[in-house]
Design an enzyme around this catalytic site. Structure first.
Site, short mmCIF file in Angstrom:
data_model
loop_
_atom_site.label_atom_id
_atom_site.label_comp_id
_atom_site.label_asym_id
_atom_site.label_seq_id
_atom_site.Cartn_x
_atom_site.Cartn_y
_atom_site.Cartn_z
N TYR A 171 17.05 -13.24 -27.21
CA TYR A 171 16.00 -12.27 -26.84
C TYR A 171 16.01 -12.03 -25.32
O TYR A 171 16.83 -12.62 -24.60
CB TYR A 171 14.63 -12.77 -27.34
CG TYR A 171 14.53 -12.75 -28.85
CD1 TYR A 171 14.67 -11.56 -29.56
CD2 TYR A 171 14.34 -13.92 -29.58
CE1 TYR A 171 14.61 -11.54 -30.94
CE2 TYR A 171 14.27 -13.91 -30.97
CZ TYR A 171 14.40 -12.71 -31.65
OH TYR A 171 14.34 -12.69 -33.01
N ARG A 313 12.82 -25.77 -40.97
CA ARG A 313 13.15 -25.34 -42.33
C ARG A 313 12.85 -26.40 -43.38
O ARG A 313 12.47 -26.07 -44.51
CB ARG A 313 14.61 -24.88 -42.39
CG ARG A 313 14.80 -23.51 -41.73
CD ARG A 313 16.24 -23.18 -41.51
NE ARG A 313 16.85 -24.09 -40.54
CZ ARG A 313 18.11 -24.03 -40.14
NH1 ARG A 313 18.90 -23.11 -40.63
NH2 ARG A 313 18.57 -24.88 -39.25
#
Ligand SMILES: Cc1cc2nc3c(=O)[nH]c(=O)nc-3n(C[C@H](O)[C@H](O)[C@H](O)COP(=O)(O)O)c2cc1C
Length: 330
Positions: A171, A313
């Site tokens: 980003y 996760r």
């Protein structure tokens, strides 16, 4: 005595144990980026039992120009504050500290969502995803810096215990930090010191907005795992400069490779970088990536790969994981 259950005191922040729920975008925001009941329910479930010392709320866009996706959460204007406040309350009610992550996606923004032109550090294709952006002007950079400061102010207003500046996973701030995407010839490009000039300006703006006692985290996409990209040496130097600039906690992840390490799937796959960084700074370091078992988290703490361990996760699949992990060592 296991480290995982041990508190960590920094003077400014007290972590009750070493487990962190890392920022995980769940794409449940409203079209305007507001927190929905779906978002609240998700976090309520993940935080139930209060086993994590800290939850970093998923990346929120600081300006429309920097929006990454359609259902991403916003921290771009004051209309976002009430929803973000409810979210902080859900996390804190469970007994976990809440930090909100602030992001500008740069060349990873979705033009079809923002309706605006892509802008980034330099007009080169983002190696992870996204297109070829326009190079940000100095005025654009000023606006980004300003927007981070304003977003941090909203984080405080919404009751968060800290804010996290996102400079990982390709980003915008990562685009400045990485030589793969920063080919600028002005004072924001070239040397490492120049490539993280924008970070220092963002940290200054955030600090001005939140005051000296408020915790400011930074997620660093330490290494790119690509020829010509950042390696461990750059990451260690950057970490030292960021610490000096007033960052309270460094959250270590990947750069242009995203949140996975293309060279390793071992539990704690950014451990090599986070260990080198941890040895060079005094502030706490979070390491995250590929941890499935409580013993793996404890081993990473023992080998000095981090002071705090992020587990994402595995917890997405099993909301009761953190409670069981702590229980293993009692
Ligand atoms: C669906 C998904 C969304 C994510 N969203 C973010 C995010 O908003 N901000 C961020 O810094 N990292 C994000 N990440 C990266 C995670 O924080 C974490 O670093 C990564 O999943 C590796 O850790 P794990 O193996 O424990 O899941 C995301 C990861 C996944 C799988």
């Amino acid at each position: 005595m296991a480290i995982i259950n041990t508190p960590l005191e920094t003077g400014k922040i007290t972590f009750k144990n070493r487990l962190v729920y890392p920022p995980i975008t769940i794409a449940k925001g409203s079209p305007d980026g507001l927190v929905t009941d779906e978002s609240l329910n998700y976090y309520e479930e993940k935080m139930r039992g209060g086993s994590f010392s800290l939850c970093v709320v998923e990346h929120c866009y600081i300006t429309r120009q920097g929006r990454a996706s359609a259902r991403q959460l916003s921290i771009a204007d004051d209309t976002a504050i009430p929803g973000l406040a409810k979210l902080a309350e859900v996390i804190k009610r469970a007994g976990t500290m809440a930090v909100v992550q602030m992001n500008h996606a740069g060349s990873c923004t979705m033009e079809e969502v923002t309706g605006m032109k892509l802008k980034g550090a330099s007009p080169v294709r983002n190696p992870r995803h996204g297109g070829v952006p326009e190079e940000m002007t100095k005025q654009d950079i000023k606006e980004v810096v300003n927007a981070f400061g304003k977003a941090a102010e909203r984080g405080v207003a919404a009751g968060y215990d800290g804010v996290e500046i996102h400079s990982a996973h390709s980003y915008l701030l990562n685009q400045f930090y990485s030589p793969l995407t920063n080919q600028r010839t002005d004072e924001y490009g070239g040397s490492l010191e120049n490539r993280i000039r924008i970070h220092l300006e963002v940290i200054e703006a955030v600090r001005k907005a939140v005051g000296s006692d408020y915790p400011v985290f930074l997620r660093l996409g330490a290494r790119d795992y690509a020829e010509g990209g950042n390696g461990t040496e750059a990451a260690v130097r950057a970490a030292k400069i960021l610490e000096e600039a007033g960052v309270d906690v460094l959250d270590i992840s990947g750069g242009m490779c995203g949140y996975v390490n293309p060279e390793s799937q071992r539990p704690g796959y950014f451990g090599e970088e986070s260990k080198a960084i941890r040895a060079a700074v005094k502030i706490p370091v979070i390491t995250t990536g590929g941890i499935k078992e409580p013993q793996e988290a404890e081993a990473l703490l023992r080998e000095g790969a981090g002071d705090l361990i992020g587990v994402g996760r595995t917890v997405m699949k099993d909301s009761s994981w953190a409670g069981r992990a702590l229980e293993c060592f009692r």
